[in-house]
Design a protein around this motif. Structure first.
Motif, PDB file in Angstrom:
ATOM      1  N   VAL A  77     118.493 -23.950 -77.068  1.00 35.44           N
ATOM      2  CA  VAL A  77     118.776 -22.984 -76.020  1.00 35.44           C
ATOM      3  C   VAL A  77     118.738 -23.775 -74.659  1.00 35.44           C
ATOM      4  N   VAL A  78     118.053 -25.073 -74.505  1.00 33.60           N
ATOM      5  CA  VAL A  78     118.017 -25.898 -73.565  1.00 33.60           C
ATOM      6  C   VAL A  78     119.557 -26.286 -73.248  1.00 33.60           C
ATOM      7  N   LYS A  79     120.286 -26.658 -74.288  1.00 33.93           N
ATOM      8  CA  LYS A  79     121.600 -27.268 -74.345  1.00 33.93           C
ATOM      9  C   LYS A  79     122.426 -26.085 -73.933  1.00 33.93           C
ATOM     10  N   GLU A  80     122.384 -24.967 -74.424  1.00 34.53           N
ATOM     11  CA  GLU A  80     123.285 -24.032 -74.230  1.00 34.53           C
ATOM     12  C   GLU A  80     123.113 -23.666 -72.633  1.00 34.53           C
ATOM     13  N   PHE A  81     122.253 -23.347 -72.176  1.00 34.02           N
ATOM     14  CA  PHE A  81     121.862 -22.719 -70.833  1.00 34.02           C
ATOM     15  C   PHE A  81     121.804 -23.986 -69.514  1.00 34.02           C
ATOM     16  N   ILE A  82     121.962 -25.274 -69.973  1.00 30.27           N
ATOM     17  CA  ILE A  82     122.114 -26.481 -68.976  1.00 30.27           C
ATOM     18  C   ILE A  82     123.133 -26.009 -67.995  1.00 30.27           C
ATOM     19  N   PRO A  83     123.155 -26.104 -66.744  1.00 24.28           N
ATOM     20  CA  PRO A  83     124.331 -25.693 -65.743  1.00 24.28           C
ATOM     21  C   PRO A  83     125.245 -26.721 -65.489  1.00 24.28           C
ATOM     22  N   LYS A  84     126.390 -26.339 -66.320  1.00 24.23           N
ATOM     23  CA  LYS A  84     127.437 -27.319 -66.466  1.00 24.23           C
ATOM     24  C   LYS A  84     127.951 -27.926 -65.120  1.00 24.23           C
ATOM     25  N   LYS A  85     128.172 -26.966 -64.392  1.00 25.14           N
ATOM     26  CA  LYS A  85     128.699 -27.300 -62.861  1.00 25.14           C
ATOM     27  C   LYS A  85     127.941 -28.522 -62.111  1.00 25.14           C
ATOM     28  N   VAL A  86     126.364 -28.215 -62.250  1.00 22.99           N
ATOM     29  CA  VAL A  86     125.586 -29.140 -61.875  1.00 22.99           C
ATOM     30  C   VAL A  86     125.629 -30.560 -62.447  1.00 22.99           C
ATOM     31  N   LEU A  87     125.863 -30.593 -63.790  1.00 24.52           N
ATOM     32  CA  LEU A  87     126.168 -31.767 -64.259  1.00 24.52           C
ATOM     33  C   LEU A  87     127.295 -32.439 -63.982  1.00 24.52           C
ATOM     34  N   GLU A  88     128.365 -31.665 -63.556  1.00 31.95           N
ATOM     35  CA  GLU A  88     129.658 -32.267 -63.015  1.00 31.95           C
ATOM     36  C   GLU A  88     129.364 -32.772 -61.678  1.00 31.95           C
ATOM     37  N   LEU A  89     128.596 -32.125 -60.933  1.00 34.56           N
ATOM     38  CA  LEU A  89     128.245 -32.471 -59.495  1.00 34.56           C
ATOM     39  C   LEU A  89     127.575 -33.879 -59.572  1.00 34.56           C
ATOM     40  N   ALA A  90     126.588 -34.024 -60.518  1.00 37.17           N
ATOM     41  CA  ALA A  90     125.965 -35.390 -60.733  1.00 37.17           C
ATOM     42  C   ALA A  90     126.822 -36.466 -61.310  1.00 37.17           C
ATOM     43  N   GLY A  91     128.133 -36.069 -61.927  1.00 40.15           N
ATOM     44  CA  GLY A  91     129.042 -37.049 -62.429  1.00 40.15           C
ATOM     45  C   GLY A  91     128.421 -37.414 -63.690  1.00 40.15           C
ATOM     46  N   ILE A  92     127.769 -36.364 -64.672  1.00 42.50           N
ATOM     47  CA  ILE A  92     127.381 -36.747 -65.957  1.00 42.50           C
ATOM     48  C   ILE A  92     128.377 -36.009 -66.775  1.00 42.50           C
ATOM     49  N   ASP A  93     128.657 -36.624 -67.824  1.00 45.59           N
ATOM     50  CA  ASP A  93     129.600 -36.049 -68.766  1.00 45.59           C
ATOM     51  C   ASP A  93     129.055 -35.130 -69.599  1.00 45.59           C
ATOM     52  N   SER A  94     129.723 -34.015 -70.224  1.00 49.06           N
ATOM     53  CA  SER A  94     128.881 -32.934 -70.716  1.00 49.06           C
ATOM     54  C   SER A  94     128.372 -33.548 -72.084  1.00 49.06           C
ATOM     55  N   SER A  95     128.980 -34.505 -72.746  1.00 46.77           N
ATOM     56  CA  SER A  95     128.513 -35.008 -73.805  1.00 46.77           C
ATOM     57  C   SER A  95     127.158 -35.504 -74.115  1.00 46.77           C
ATOM     58  N   ILE A  96     126.609 -35.562 -72.889  1.00 43.82           N
ATOM     59  CA  ILE A  96     125.199 -35.833 -72.857  1.00 43.82           C
ATOM     60  C   ILE A  96     124.152 -34.626 -73.395  1.00 43.82           C
ATOM     61  N   ILE A  97     124.920 -33.330 -73.442  1.00 47.46           N
ATOM     62  CA  ILE A  97     124.195 -32.376 -74.123  1.00 47.46           C
ATOM     63  C   ILE A  97     123.452 -32.450 -75.414  1.00 47.46           C
ATOM     64  N   GLU A  98     124.396 -33.124 -76.157  1.00 48.95           N
ATOM     65  CA  GLU A  98     124.121 -33.489 -77.361  1.00 48.95           C
ATOM     66  C   GLU A  98     122.877 -34.642 -77.541  1.00 48.95           C
ATOM     67  N   ASN A  99     122.508 -35.455 -76.531  1.00 49.26           N
ATOM     68  CA  ASN A  99     121.419 -36.267 -76.533  1.00 49.26           C
ATOM     69  C   ASN A  99     120.151 -35.964 -75.587  1.00 49.26           C
ATOM     70  N   LEU A 100     120.223 -34.678 -75.510  1.00 51.68           N
ATOM     71  CA  LEU A 100     119.073 -33.646 -74.715  1.00 51.68           C
ATOM     72  C   LEU A 100     117.982 -33.802 -75.336  1.00 51.68           C
ATOM     73  N   ASP A 101     117.734 -34.020 -76.661  1.00 51.54           N
ATOM     74  CA  ASP A 101     116.534 -34.228 -77.435  1.00 51.54           C
ATOM     75  C   ASP A 101     115.489 -35.380 -77.087  1.00 51.54           C
ATOM     76  N   GLU A 102     116.541 -36.418 -76.623  1.00 52.00           N
ATOM     77  CA  GLU A 102     115.755 -37.526 -76.395  1.00 52.00           C
ATOM     78  C   GLU A 102     114.886 -37.233 -74.766  1.00 52.00           C
ATOM     79  N   ALA A 103     115.722 -36.527 -73.849  1.00 53.15           N
ATOM     80  CA  ALA A 103     114.926 -36.249 -72.831  1.00 53.15           C
ATOM     81  C   ALA A 103     113.560 -35.340 -72.822  1.00 53.15           C
ATOM     82  N   LEU A 104     113.950 -34.370 -73.862  1.00 46.21           N
ATOM     83  CA  LEU A 104     112.743 -33.470 -74.027  1.00 46.21           C
ATOM     84  C   LEU A 104     111.637 -33.895 -74.377  1.00 46.21           C
ATOM     85  N   CYS A 105     111.684 -35.286 -75.137  1.00 46.62           N
ATOM     86  CA  CYS A 105     110.587 -35.816 -75.513  1.00 46.62           C
ATOM     87  C   CYS A 105     109.960 -37.024 -74.751  1.00 46.62           C
ATOM     88  N   LEU A 106     110.511 -37.257 -73.590  1.00 48.42           N
ATOM     89  CA  LEU A 106     110.270 -37.884 -72.513  1.00 48.42           C
ATOM     90  C   LEU A 106     108.948 -37.753 -72.108  1.00 48.42           C
TER      91      LEU A 106
END
Length: 275
Positions: free
Chosen positions: A237-266
């Motif tokens: 659910v987190v991966k689906e609804f993360i704001p893609k346009k905000v990722l773009e503004l931050a300069g973060i590639d959307s491929s990060i979505i697949e690695n969000l499990d790491e952030a969720l355990c931080l």
């Protein structure tokens, strides 16, 4: 009410140690004299004791006890020491506050800071130290409000709870301005770098500004991830609804979505600085 009414109550404002302000000012300086900063840190007994206590905790798992700031620099490096000093300096600025669980407040700020740094390492638009510092101070305006106007702060909390309105709507109704605007004004009064005050002001709606701040986008994403952790949302659910346009503004590639499990355990590992 005007923001200046809050700023005028200087005796009640959070007292951030000068060494912390200096360290923040030097984050983007190529000519920063960190040895001089370290000397000043060593002279601040309160910060030194907190930093050394955390360094010697199980969190760092060191094989021997660290007895001095100089020794901590050798073992940890200046980058980690900067993080601990800045976090400690802010956490010690207000020890008890009506209407806020101060340990929870700083724990939340530390978590946002850690998530912001994690995100910043995945973009070349943002300095990791700035991202961490922005996370520490992202909610400083709310802290200022509780320090200077505790009754108004409690009234806002009551309005949010009873009327089921957003914090922004409640603040605008009760104050005429938001805690983000107050935070920006406070940081400007303290002469913090403009990038930090802009990020604190813009982070709730980073796409609404021109020019838009990439650092505000990272803060926005950090808050999204922090809320996901707090509410125990399913990773998909987190991966689906993360704001893609905000990722773009931050300069973060959307491929990060697949690695969000790491952030969720931080975990920040900094809660020991609040005492």
């Amino acid at each position: 009410m005007e923001i200046q009414d809050l700023l005028n109550q200087t005796s009640k404002l959070p007292n951030v140690p000068e060494v912390v302000r200096e360290l923040i000012q030097t984050l983007n300086s190529d000519n920063a004299d960190y040895s001089d900063i370290a000397t000043k840190v060593a002279k601040d007994q309160t910060i030194s004791l907190k930093v050394l206590r955390l360094v010697n905790s199980a969190q760092f798992g060191l094989s021997r006890k660290v007895a001095s700031i100089d020794e901590a620099i050798v073992i940890l490096g200046m980058d980690k020491l900067k993080i601990l000093v800045i976090a400690s300096g802010f956490a010690g600025s207000v020890s008890n506050l009506e209407g806020i669980d101060i340990k929870s407040f700083w724990s939340d700020s530390f978590q946002i800071a850690s998530l912001a740094k994690w995100l910043s390492l995945r973009t070349d638009k943002i300095d990791a130290d700035n991202a961490f510092t922005a996370g520490i101070i992202y909610n400083i305006g709310r802290l200022l409000l509780h320090v200077a106007e505790p009754n108004r702060a409690k009234a806002i909390q009551t309005l949010i709870k009873e009327a089921k309105v957003s914090r922004t709507a409640a603040e605008l109704e009760m104050l005429g301005f938001t805690s983000q605007e107050a935070g920006k004004a406070l940081l400007e009064m303290w002469k913090f770098p403009q990038e930090l005050s802009d990020a604190v002001y813009q982070y709730k709606k980073p796409l609404a500004f021109n020019p838009a701040s990439p650092l505000s986008a990272v803060l926005n994403l950090a808050c999204y991830l922090n809320a996901s952790i707090r509410e125990d949302r399913e990773p998909e659910v987190v991966k689906e609804f993360i704001p893609k346009k905000v990722l773009e503004l931050a300069g973060i590639d959307s491929s990060i979505i697949e690695n969000l499990d790491e952030a969720l355990c931080l975990e920040s590992g900094l809660d020991g600085l609040v005492a």
